[in-house]
Motif scaffolding. Structure first.
Motif, PDB file in Angstrom:
ATOM      1  N   LEU A  31      49.104  19.779  49.306  1.00  0.00           N
ATOM      2  CA  LEU A  31      49.122  20.745  48.218  1.00  0.00           C
ATOM      3  C   LEU A  31      50.480  20.806  47.521  1.00  0.00           C
ATOM      4  CD1 LEU A  31      47.106  23.694  49.798  1.00  0.00           C
ATOM      5  CD2 LEU A  31      46.347  22.162  47.992  1.00  0.00           C
ATOM      6  N   GLY A  32      50.446  20.658  46.200  1.00  0.00           N
ATOM      7  CA  GLY A  32      51.639  20.837  45.393  1.00  0.00           C
ATOM      8  C   GLY A  32      52.638  19.703  45.415  1.00  0.00           C
ATOM      9  N   GLU A  33      52.381  18.667  46.175  1.00  0.00           N
ATOM     10  CA  GLU A  33      53.339  17.571  46.296  1.00  0.00           C
ATOM     11  C   GLU A  33      53.631  16.974  44.921  1.00  0.00           C
ATOM     12  OE1 GLU A  33      53.785  13.553  49.020  1.00  0.00           O
ATOM     13  OE2 GLU A  33      51.863  13.972  48.042  1.00  0.00           O
ATOM     14  N   GLY A  34      54.911  16.871  44.584  1.00  0.00           N
ATOM     15  CA  GLY A  34      55.302  16.282  43.309  1.00  0.00           C
ATOM     16  C   GLY A  34      54.765  17.009  42.100  1.00  0.00           C
ATOM     17  N   GLY A  35      54.451  18.299  42.261  1.00  0.00           N
ATOM     18  CA  GLY A  35      53.909  19.068  41.152  1.00  0.00           C
ATOM     19  C   GLY A  35      52.440  18.829  40.878  1.00  0.00           C
ATOM     20  N   THR A  36      51.745  18.131  41.778  1.00  0.00           N
ATOM     21  CA  THR A  36      50.314  17.854  41.613  1.00  0.00           C
ATOM     22  C   THR A  36      49.487  18.921  42.313  1.00  0.00           C
ATOM     23  OG1 THR A  36      50.184  16.512  43.622  1.00  0.00           O
ATOM     24  CG2 THR A  36      50.819  15.384  41.583  1.00  0.00           C
ATOM     25  N   PRO A  37      48.224  19.081  41.919  1.00  0.00           N
ATOM     26  CA  PRO A  37      47.397  20.094  42.586  1.00  0.00           C
ATOM     27  C   PRO A  37      47.167  19.811  44.073  1.00  0.00           C
ATOM     28  CG  PRO A  37      46.407  19.427  40.497  1.00  0.00           C
ATOM     29  CD  PRO A  37      47.528  18.466  40.770  1.00  0.00           C
ATOM     30  N   PHE A  38      46.861  18.553  44.407  1.00  0.00           N
ATOM     31  CA  PHE A  38      46.450  18.245  45.773  1.00  0.00           C
ATOM     32  C   PHE A  38      47.247  17.109  46.412  1.00  0.00           C
ATOM     33  CE2 PHE A  38      42.606  19.715  43.429  1.00  0.00           C
ATOM     34  CZ  PHE A  38      42.560  20.981  43.990  1.00  0.00           C
ATOM     35  N   GLY A  41      49.039  11.267  46.480  1.00  0.00           N
ATOM     36  CA  GLY A  41      48.028  10.281  46.830  1.00  0.00           C
ATOM     37  C   GLY A  41      46.702  10.563  46.151  1.00  0.00           C
ATOM     38  N   VAL A  42      46.297  11.834  46.145  1.00  0.00           N
ATOM     39  CA  VAL A  42      45.047  12.210  45.478  1.00  0.00           C
ATOM     40  C   VAL A  42      45.154  11.951  43.977  1.00  0.00           C
ATOM     41  CG1 VAL A  42      43.462  14.106  45.007  1.00  0.00           C
ATOM     42  CG2 VAL A  42      44.531  13.916  47.261  1.00  0.00           C
ATOM     43  N   GLN A  43      46.282  12.299  43.385  1.00  0.00           N
ATOM     44  CA  GLN A  43      46.472  12.062  41.951  1.00  0.00           C
ATOM     45  C   GLN A  43      46.401  10.571  41.622  1.00  0.00           C
ATOM     46  OE1 GLN A  43      50.397  12.140  40.290  1.00  0.00           O
ATOM     47  NE2 GLN A  43      49.746  13.405  38.553  1.00  0.00           N
ATOM     48  N   ARG A  44      47.080   9.750  42.430  1.00  0.00           N
ATOM     49  CA  ARG A  44      47.062   8.305  42.175  1.00  0.00           C
ATOM     50  C   ARG A  44      45.655   7.739  42.290  1.00  0.00           C
ATOM     51  NH1 ARG A  44      52.153   8.287  45.037  1.00  0.00           N
ATOM     52  NH2 ARG A  44      51.080   7.738  46.977  1.00  0.00           N
ATOM     53  N   CYS A  45      44.909   8.253  43.255  1.00  0.00           N
ATOM     54  CA  CYS A  45      43.541   7.752  43.432  1.00  0.00           C
ATOM     55  C   CYS A  45      42.669   8.140  42.240  1.00  0.00           C
ATOM     56  CB  CYS A  45      42.955   8.290  44.736  1.00  0.00           C
ATOM     57  SG  CYS A  45      41.552   7.341  45.329  1.00  0.00           S
ATOM     58  N   LEU A  46      42.851   9.346  41.721  1.00  0.00           N
ATOM     59  CA  LEU A  46      42.106   9.748  40.531  1.00  0.00           C
ATOM     60  C   LEU A  46      42.445   8.834  39.355  1.00  0.00           C
ATOM     61  CD1 LEU A  46      40.282  11.620  38.909  1.00  0.00           C
ATOM     62  CD2 LEU A  46      42.245  13.166  38.619  1.00  0.00           C
ATOM     63  N   GLU A  47      43.715   8.566  39.149  1.00  0.00           N
ATOM     64  CA  GLU A  47      44.113   7.686  38.052  1.00  0.00           C
ATOM     65  C   GLU A  47      43.563   6.276  38.236  1.00  0.00           C
ATOM     66  OE1 GLU A  47      45.347   8.034  35.209  1.00  0.00           O
ATOM     67  OE2 GLU A  47      45.850  10.157  35.296  1.00  0.00           O
ATOM     68  N   ASP A  65      44.583  16.692  36.341  1.00  0.00           N
ATOM     69  CA  ASP A  65      44.669  16.124  37.691  1.00  0.00           C
ATOM     70  C   ASP A  65      43.794  16.860  38.704  1.00  0.00           C
ATOM     71  OD1 ASP A  65      46.425  14.090  36.981  1.00  0.00           O
ATOM     72  OD2 ASP A  65      48.189  15.339  37.316  1.00  0.00           O
ATOM     73  N   MET A  66      42.886  17.697  38.220  1.00  0.00           N
ATOM     74  CA  MET A  66      41.967  18.418  39.106  1.00  0.00           C
ATOM     75  C   MET A  66      40.644  17.675  39.261  1.00  0.00           C
ATOM     76  SD  MET A  66      43.471  21.281  40.111  1.00  0.00           S
ATOM     77  CE  MET A  66      42.202  22.456  40.569  1.00  0.00           C
ATOM     78  N   VAL A  67      40.179  17.111  38.167  1.00  0.00           N
ATOM     79  CA  VAL A  67      38.920  16.380  38.154  1.00  0.00           C
ATOM     80  C   VAL A  67      38.965  15.419  36.974  1.00  0.00           C
ATOM     81  CG1 VAL A  67      37.793  18.158  36.769  1.00  0.00           C
ATOM     82  CG2 VAL A  67      36.381  16.632  38.138  1.00  0.00           C
ATOM     83  N   GLY A  68      38.270  14.310  37.082  1.00  0.00           N
ATOM     84  CA  GLY A  68      38.191  13.357  35.986  1.00  0.00           C
ATOM     85  C   GLY A  68      36.771  12.857  35.841  1.00  0.00           C
ATOM     86  N   TRP A  69      36.520  12.164  34.734  1.00  0.00           N
ATOM     87  CA  TRP A  69      35.191  11.592  34.572  1.00  0.00           C
ATOM     88  C   TRP A  69      35.206  10.418  33.607  1.00  0.00           C
ATOM     89  CZ3 TRP A  69      36.208  16.615  32.834  1.00  0.00           C
ATOM     90  CH2 TRP A  69      36.152  16.844  31.465  1.00  0.00           C
ATOM     91  N   CYS A  70      34.197   9.584  33.775  1.00  0.00           N
ATOM     92  CA  CYS A  70      33.897   8.570  32.766  1.00  0.00           C
ATOM     93  C   CYS A  70      32.467   8.791  32.325  1.00  0.00           C
ATOM     94  CB  CYS A  70      34.131   7.163  33.297  1.00  0.00           C
ATOM     95  SG  CYS A  70      33.039   6.644  34.611  1.00  0.00           S
ATOM     96  N   GLU A  71      32.161   8.373  31.112  1.00  0.00           N
ATOM     97  CA  GLU A  71      30.873   8.739  30.531  1.00  0.00           C
ATOM     98  C   GLU A  71      30.346   7.616  29.660  1.00  0.00           C
ATOM     99  OE1 GLU A  71      30.164  12.978  29.437  1.00  0.00           O
ATOM    100  OE2 GLU A  71      29.943  12.149  27.416  1.00  0.00           O
ATOM    101  N   TYR A  72      29.014   7.549  29.605  1.00  0.00           N
ATOM    102  CA  TYR A  72      28.349   6.561  28.753  1.00  0.00           C
ATOM    103  C   TYR A  72      27.097   7.190  28.176  1.00  0.00           C
ATOM    104  CZ  TYR A  72      25.301   2.698  27.440  1.00  0.00           C
ATOM    105  OH  TYR A  72      24.450   1.876  26.750  1.00  0.00           O
TER     106      TYR A  72
END
Length: 455
Positions: A31-38, A41-47, A65-72
């Motif tokens: 939690l909060g690592e590097g100013g990220t929500p979770f 590592g979680v942020q990098r995986c989302l990206e 950085d909380m949730v992401g999506w791709c769409e078609y």
């Protein structure tokens, strides 16, 4: 090569490589690592997941950085495939590196291959195949990448609170086939007790477990005591003499917190052993409470909450984490109640028992039960896809595990585990076979078409 299935077969090498890219990132909550929500590592995986989506030709969005999506696709309505990129810690017992997605025979071994990076990878390529095949759609298809499923689902609360679109239908490939139409309610609670120790025996340190929703396979205590005292022998307990006392290690068997009866709780085993030693005062009270009210009980019997119904079976109870020193002990609990009951049927009794024994509740999180009848349209649509793909006419299931289906309306858990397959999520050497990765991709593609394709 015209069919969606054929296109997916041709994409198999790309799919495995994409899964390796996701598994290589240790996306455990910090939690909060590097100013990220979770955590970073979680942020990098989302990206990375969004990057894979872009490489496959989809538009992507990162919501803070909380949730992401791709769409078609196009259309006013949206169908969602919802999964998560965060994973539980790896713990001990791996025979291959947990973050390499190494191919061992036909198994892709690595943390998250089943829960839930493998199914999300399958969904990405399923959507790619649907797109390439030119399937006409009446609804948009959105693959949602969650980041906090394992420890609270704050990501989905954020998504809804910040205008995230609610799907008209969808599924999360984070459960079992043929389909999960019910999930037990889940309570996560932390309790803490301060200690003013007296007597010749003293607790110096306690530790065990990696998360509330994982049955611990190891727990350890360091105990101070008088010279010349002989500690008793016990099964799966190792005692080592250290300066001024002993280190006591308890072995267990790891399991998912929704099925603690399939494992052996090392913390409970340690508490039962420690209760045999001549502690006094508050240390004795604390140890006796853990031994007598929990021990290795998986159903809450000793706490008076052993609920059961015919639809979903027994309440499950897991003491997942213990941390302590000479002045304080903390425990983290995860318990899940049947779908015909409410939180009020169990949680007040747990809290009362702990508070009467001198503990203070420091955290409480709750996921309500979910149950959708078998004749509901979404249930029938997903069952149709599974049955046509497999020929298996089994009825849908009710489970103890909690999924994102509780967090977003109009979602049910659908796959990735097939009947009879080994359950390895949350365990050492978690894996998904190449064959099952492909099976899931094809079923997910079929479900996308069933829910979103034009009539």
């Amino acid at each position: 090569m015209n069919t969606v299935s054929e296109r997916l077969d041709a994409m198999q090498p790309q799919m495995i490589e994409a899964l390796r890219r996701l598994v290589a990132i240790r996306s455990v909550e910090h939690l909060g690592e590097g100013g990220t929500p979770f955590g970073l590592g979680v942020q990098r995986c989302l990206e990375e997941a969004l990057q894979i989506g872009r490489e496959l030709g989809f538009e992507t969005v990162n919501m803070d950085d909380m949730v992401g999506w791709c769409e078609y696709g196009s259309g006013e309505e949206m169908v969602a495939v919802l999964g998560h990129l965060d994973v539980v810690p790896e713990a001990d017992g791996w025979t291959s590196p947990p973050y390499e997605a190494r191919l061992v025979g036909d198994k892709i071994v690595g943390r998250g291959t089943t829960d839930d990076k493998g199914p999300l990878t399958a969904a990405l390529f399923a959507l790619k195949a649907v797109k390439e095949a030119g399937i006409p759609l009446k609804r948009r298809i959105r693959i949602l990448f969650g980041t906090n499923e394992e420890t609270g689902s704050a990501d989905m609360s954020y998504y809804l609170a910040h205008g995230g679109e609610v799907p008209v239908a969808g599924f999360t490939p984070d459960g079992e086939y043929p389909l999960i139409n019910g999930e037990k309610g889940i309570v996560n609670e932390n309790y803490e007790r301060t200690l003013a120790q007296t007597g010749a025996f003293r607790l110096l340190r306690l530790e065990g477990g990696v998360a509330a929703n994982v049955t611990p396979d190891f727990a350890m205590a360091k105990v101070a005591g008088p010279e010349g005292f002989e500690l008793p022998e016990a099964e799966k307990i190792q005692v080592t003499k250290i300066e001024g006392g002993w280190q006591i290690e308890a072995q267990g068997v790891s399991a998912h917190g929704s099925q603690p009866e399939t494992g052996e709780n090392a913390i409970g085993r340690l508490a039962l052993y420690l209760s045999r030693l001549p502690f006094e005062g508050e240390a004795a009270e604390t140890i006796s409470f853990l031994a007598e009210k929990i021990g290795m009980d998986c159903f809450g019997t000793m706490l008076g909450i052993a609920l059961r119904d015919e639809i979903s079976g027994n309440l499950s109870f897991n003491l997942g984490v213990i941390l302590g020193d000479e002045g304080k002990v903390l425990v983290k609990l995860n318990y899940r109640y049947p779908v015909t009951f409410e939180q009020s049927d169990c949680q007040p009794k747990v809290r009362q028992a702990f508070e009467q024994a001198g503990w203070v509740r420091t955290d409480h999180r709750y996921m309500p039960k979910l149950y959708i009848p078998e004749d509901a349209p979404l249930v029938q649509a997903l069952l149709k896809v599974y049955r046509e793909a497999t020929g298996d006419l089994s009825a849908p299931k009710v489970i103890g595990g909690g999924t994102y289906a509780k967090e977003i309306p109009n979602i049910l858990a659908f796959g990735p585990i097939f009947p009879g397959d080994e359950m390895t999520e949350h365990r050492p050497n978690e894996y998904m076979t190449v064959g099952r990765l492909m099976d899931n991709a094809k079923i997910i593609a079929g479900a996308m078409m069933e829910l979103a394709a034009a009539d």
